[in-house]
Scaffold this active site. Structure first.
Site, short mmCIF file in Angstrom:
data_model
loop_
_atom_site.label_atom_id
_atom_site.label_comp_id
_atom_site.label_asym_id
_atom_site.label_seq_id
_atom_site.Cartn_x
_atom_site.Cartn_y
_atom_site.Cartn_z
N GLY A 171 0.87 -1.27 0.07
CA GLY A 171 -0.11 -0.04 -0.01
C GLY A 171 1.04 1.31 0.01
O GLY A 171 2.05 1.29 0.21
N GLU B 145 5.36 2.74 -6.97
CA GLU B 145 3.95 3.08 -7.32
C GLU B 145 3.70 4.68 -7.38
O GLU B 145 2.59 4.90 -7.65
CB GLU B 145 3.21 2.19 -6.42
CG GLU B 145 3.37 0.76 -6.71
CD GLU B 145 2.31 -0.14 -6.11
OE1 GLU B 145 1.61 0.30 -5.27
OE2 GLU B 145 2.21 -1.43 -6.62
#
Length: 186
Positions: free
Chosen positions: A39, A86
């Site tokens: 995450g 990311e």
């Protein structure tokens, strides 16, 4: 809850945003939406720079000084830690949607299960999801942290209500955007 935690995102300073990202990371970790180092979270700062979580750190154990700052091209500007690969996905949202001020990418179990099974959350299988979050598309798989992932997501950025439900990424869910870190992570 402190009074400054309920201010709109554009009324907070960088120190407040740093604390908010750490609180959101703890909240996500405590509820099982992320484990280990998965995450990531980010917030668009008032000057256009992006404050984001670093790679290879448990988001439930971050301190404000662990966060990094990048520009909209992904260049590392501040922070001792390495930027997550990311962040490219986050930057795509920030470039295409000026209304997006914060992004939360998590791995909640139900959404992960649907994504791993190759199923979008866009049918009335779970009516509460459709009513509360709207239709959540399934984006074709691409390796996390690559330009291919951004290319796979790009067609969805402008057309889906990313504030309500976000989108699941095949075998790699959920990305949600909003006006500040409190609502993107919640």
């Amino acid at each position: 809850m402190r009074p400054d935690s309920v201010l709109a995102g554009n009324h907070k300073n960088e120190k407040q945003h740093r604390r908010e990202i750490c609180l959101a990371g703890r909240w996500m970790y405590e509820r099982g939406y992320i484990v280990a180092c998965e995450g990531n979270l980010s917030i668009r700062l008032n000057d256009g720079r992006i404050l984001t979580t670093p790679t290879c750190m448990n988001k439930g154990m971050l301190e404000p000084e662990d966060l990094v700052v990048v520009d909209l091209d992904g260049r590392h500007l501040e922070g001792q830690r390495k930027t997550s690969s990311e962040v490219l996905m986050h930057l795509l949202f920030y470039r295409m949607r000026t209304d997006v001020q914060a992004i939360c990418h998590a791995h909640p179990a139900t959404a992960t299960g649907f994504a791993a099974a190759g199923r979008a959350l866009d049918e009335a299988l779970l009516p509460e999801v459709i009513i509360g979050l709207g239709k959540i598309p399934l984006v074709r798989y691409a390796t996390p942290g690559t330009p291919e992932l951004s290319a796979a997501i790009e067609p969805y950025v402008e057309h889906y209500d990313l504030r309500r439900g976000g989108g699941t990424l095949q075998h790699h869910p959920v990305c949600r955007c909003d006006a500040d870190g409190h609502t993107a992570g919640g």
